[in-house]
Design a protein around this motif. Structure first.
Motif, PDB file in Angstrom:
ATOM      1  N   SER A   1       0.814  -1.219   0.000  1.00  0.00           N
ATOM      2  CA  SER A   1       0.000   0.000   0.000  1.00  0.00           C
ATOM      3  C   SER A   1       0.846   1.267   0.000  1.00  0.00           C
ATOM      4  O   SER A   1       0.339   2.358  -0.300  1.00  0.00           O
ATOM      5  CB  SER A   1      -0.940   0.011   1.211  1.00  0.00           C
ATOM      6  OG  SER A   1      -0.235   0.219   2.419  1.00  0.00           O
ATOM      7  N   TYR A   2       2.142   1.146   0.315  1.00  0.00           N
ATOM      8  CA  TYR A   2       3.021   2.318   0.315  1.00  0.00           C
ATOM      9  C   TYR A   2       3.584   2.628  -1.070  1.00  0.00           C
ATOM     10  O   TYR A   2       4.294   3.631  -1.234  1.00  0.00           O
ATOM     11  CB  TYR A   2       4.166   2.109   1.316  1.00  0.00           C
ATOM     12  CG  TYR A   2       3.701   2.217   2.755  1.00  0.00           C
ATOM     13  CD1 TYR A   2       3.725   3.427   3.433  1.00  0.00           C
ATOM     14  CD2 TYR A   2       3.214   1.101   3.426  1.00  0.00           C
ATOM     15  CE1 TYR A   2       3.285   3.527   4.737  1.00  0.00           C
ATOM     16  CE2 TYR A   2       2.768   1.188   4.739  1.00  0.00           C
ATOM     17  CZ  TYR A   2       2.803   2.402   5.391  1.00  0.00           C
ATOM     18  OH  TYR A   2       2.361   2.498   6.689  1.00  0.00           O
ATOM     19  N   GLY A   3       3.280   1.790  -2.038  1.00  0.00           N
ATOM     20  CA  GLY A   3       3.695   2.056  -3.417  1.00  0.00           C
ATOM     21  C   GLY A   3       5.196   2.215  -3.545  1.00  0.00           C
ATOM     22  O   GLY A   3       5.976   1.456  -2.960  1.00  0.00           O
ATOM     23  N   ASN A   4       5.620   3.237  -4.306  1.00  0.00           N
ATOM     24  CA  ASN A   4       7.047   3.436  -4.558  1.00  0.00           C
ATOM     25  C   ASN A   4       7.766   4.167  -3.436  1.00  0.00           C
ATOM     26  O   ASN A   4       8.931   4.536  -3.577  1.00  0.00           O
ATOM     27  CB  ASN A   4       7.262   4.175  -5.882  1.00  0.00           C
ATOM     28  CG  ASN A   4       6.591   5.547  -5.889  1.00  0.00           C
ATOM     29  OD1 ASN A   4       6.109   6.024  -4.861  1.00  0.00           O
ATOM     30  ND2 ASN A   4       6.561   6.181  -7.050  1.00  0.00           N
ATOM     31  N   GLN A   5       7.092   4.385  -2.317  1.00  0.00           N
ATOM     32  CA  GLN A   5       7.778   4.991  -1.166  1.00  0.00           C
ATOM     33  C   GLN A   5       8.739   4.007  -0.508  1.00  0.00           C
ATOM     34  O   GLN A   5       9.663   4.411   0.189  1.00  0.00           O
ATOM     35  CB  GLN A   5       6.758   5.465  -0.127  1.00  0.00           C
ATOM     36  CG  GLN A   5       5.890   6.618  -0.592  1.00  0.00           C
ATOM     37  CD  GLN A   5       4.950   7.066   0.515  1.00  0.00           C
ATOM     38  OE1 GLN A   5       5.247   7.974   1.284  1.00  0.00           O
ATOM     39  NE2 GLN A   5       3.807   6.417   0.606  1.00  0.00           N
ATOM     40  N   VAL A   6       8.489   2.715  -0.743  1.00  0.00           N
ATOM     41  CA  VAL A   6       9.371   1.681  -0.201  1.00  0.00           C
ATOM     42  C   VAL A   6       9.635   0.643  -1.290  1.00  0.00           C
ATOM     43  O   VAL A   6       8.886   0.534  -2.258  1.00  0.00           O
ATOM     44  CB  VAL A   6       8.768   0.988   1.048  1.00  0.00           C
ATOM     45  CG1 VAL A   6       8.388   2.006   2.110  1.00  0.00           C
ATOM     46  CG2 VAL A   6       7.565   0.130   0.670  1.00  0.00           C
ATOM     47  N   THR A   7      10.711  -0.111  -1.112  1.00  0.00           N
ATOM     48  CA  THR A   7      10.991  -1.265  -1.968  1.00  0.00           C
ATOM     49  C   THR A   7      10.625  -2.523  -1.194  1.00  0.00           C
ATOM     50  O   THR A   7      11.109  -2.733  -0.076  1.00  0.00           O
ATOM     51  CB  THR A   7      12.487  -1.311  -2.344  1.00  0.00           C
ATOM     52  OG1 THR A   7      12.823  -0.130  -3.086  1.00  0.00           O
ATOM     53  CG2 THR A   7      12.792  -2.541  -3.182  1.00  0.00           C
TER      54      THR A   7
END
Length: 439
Positions: A148-154
């Motif tokens: 759900s954090y998308g591209n904010q995390v890998t």
């Protein structure tokens, strides 16, 4: 397209220079002109009228230069267009500071959201602090939270979820084996596949302080330059409220005890540890003399992490008595602007011995009975494993040893706050080494 134009410009300039050289050689060898003869006709011998020849050469040069001027103007126009287009291209931003990735070790806690929310809230730069979440266990709900954090995390997922063959007496410790396997895999991803040079490891049940990133940024140069250090930790094992000095949020220590719970290591250390990484109980393995090799960690007076995960493979060991009361720092300390040279081994040992063994010796009754005179610090001396444990338990600090090293200890000295005064629980003067039987 622009690369092709640049090539044409270079080729055109080269041909122009070559043509001028040939032309000059031919003109010096031209004969006198006759009536009706073309001015550009090539002859085979010079005349005796030197002045006339020079004038004719000058006229020819004038015509040639006019023609070449037009060619040069054309080249210049193309070159200007090419340069302008390059300036309009988007620039690639390369960080001028070292990148410090944050590796979040996750499994089956959907509360990883609390950990990630705080990391993202306090992260000053996505480029300098990429967040990598490595998930074991294959827990679908936790995976959904991370995605759900998308591209904010890998989001990385440990591919090997198989059971691990263990001795019958270790069957109840299967979780510790899987954790060790996961750490091994995740750290290889960070250092080998993603080619990072350092990493800060955070478990999925940790909340970070506002200056968490600043803290590790400031310690990276020290960790790289001082071979007597092997890690930096955000954790103080005795960092409960009332046991730390609230006025010393900027105070840091060297510690022989590996704290974990939010810690940084370099790629060079992983290359040293990876070939012999243990099958289980990796943190206690790190505390063994063979791995520590007399190196220290940096730890803070006030913790920069707080654990909220009571349930786990340790079944809440120490949580209710100690961990839930750890004080999390709330004051932002600009560590990168502070002088941290006092943490270098030679300076630190000299200052430690002066302060600890220059402090007045007191008894347990003096501390608990309110008989201390002055602001401190004070030294409370222990001489054996049993005397340490007795004093530690009565003073409500952690009393266990790992490979003979007490929690937070440096050269046998444990520093803590009690009733508003600094207390050093210390061995007698002349300490030389830890006794590994004290475990």
């Amino acid at each position: 397209m622009f690369r092709k134009k640049g090539t044409l410009i270079i080729c055109g300039t080269f041909l122009l220079i070559t043509w001028n050289a040939i032309l000059l050689l031919l003109l010096w060898g031209r004969p006198p002109s006759k009536p009706g003869q073309d001015q550009r006709e090539v002859a085979t011998r010079p005349t005796n009228n030197v002045l006339g020849d020079v004038l004719e050469i000058a006229k020819t040069f004038e015509a040639e230069l006019e023609m070449q001027k037009k060619i040069l103007l054309e080249i210049q126009n193309h070159k200007s267009l090419w340069k302008q287009t390059n300036r309009e291209r988007p620039k690639v931003v390369v960080p001028t500071q070292p990148v410090i990735p944050i590796l979040v070790i996750a499994c089956n806690r959907v509360t990883v959201r609390r950990c990630l929310d705080k990391l993202l809230q306090f992260r000053p730069s996505a480029e300098l602090y990429p967040i990598i979440v490595s998930q074991d266990c294959g827990h679908a709900e936790t995976a959904e939270v991370i995605r759900s954090y998308g591209n904010q995390v890998t989001h990385l997922q440990q591919p090997d979820l198989s059971a691990i063959a263990v001795k019958p007496q270790h069957k109840k410790f299967q979780g510790y084996y899987k954790i060790s396997r996961h750490y091994h895999w995740a750290l290889n991803q960070v250092f080998k596949n993603l080619s990072h040079s350092s990493v800060v490891i955070v478990e999925d049940d940790l909340e970070v302080a506002p200056d968490f990133f600043e803290y590790f940024r400031s310690l990276l140069p020290l960790l790289k330059s001082d071979p007597t250090l092997w890690c930096a930790s955000a954790w103080n094992d005795n960092g409960r409220d009332g046991f730390v000095d609230p006025a010393k949020a900027n105070l840091l220590y060297r510690s022989d005890f590996f704290p974990g719970l939010g810690w940084m290591l370099l790629k060079e250390l992983w290359e040293e540890l990876e070939p012999k990484w243990p099958a289980a109980f990796w943190d206690d393995w790190m505390r063994e003399p063979e791995q520590r090799r007399n190196r220290a960690c940096i730890r803070p007076e006030i913790s920069r992490t707080l654990t909220f995960g009571r349930q786990g493979v340790s079944l809440g060991q120490f949580y209710d008595k100690y961990l839930r009361y750890i004080k999390l720092n709330t004051e932002f300390v600009p560590f990168t602007k502070l002088d941290l040279s006092y943490l270098k081994e030679e300076t630190y040992i000299k200052d430690l011995e002066k302060e600890v063994y220059g402090a007045p010796v007191v008894t347990y009754e003096d501390i608990t009975g309110g008989q201390l005179n002055g602001p401190g610090p004070f030294r409370l001396q222990y001489s054996s494993k049993d005397s340490f444990k007795l004093l530690a338990r009565n003073l409500a600090i952690m009393d266990d040893f790992k490979s003979g090293v007490p929690r937070t200890g440096y050269r046998g000295v444990v520093s803590f706050f009690s009733r508003g005064r600094r207390i050093y629980l210390a061995p007698p003067p002349g300490w030389t080494q830890y006794d590994t039987t004290w475990s």
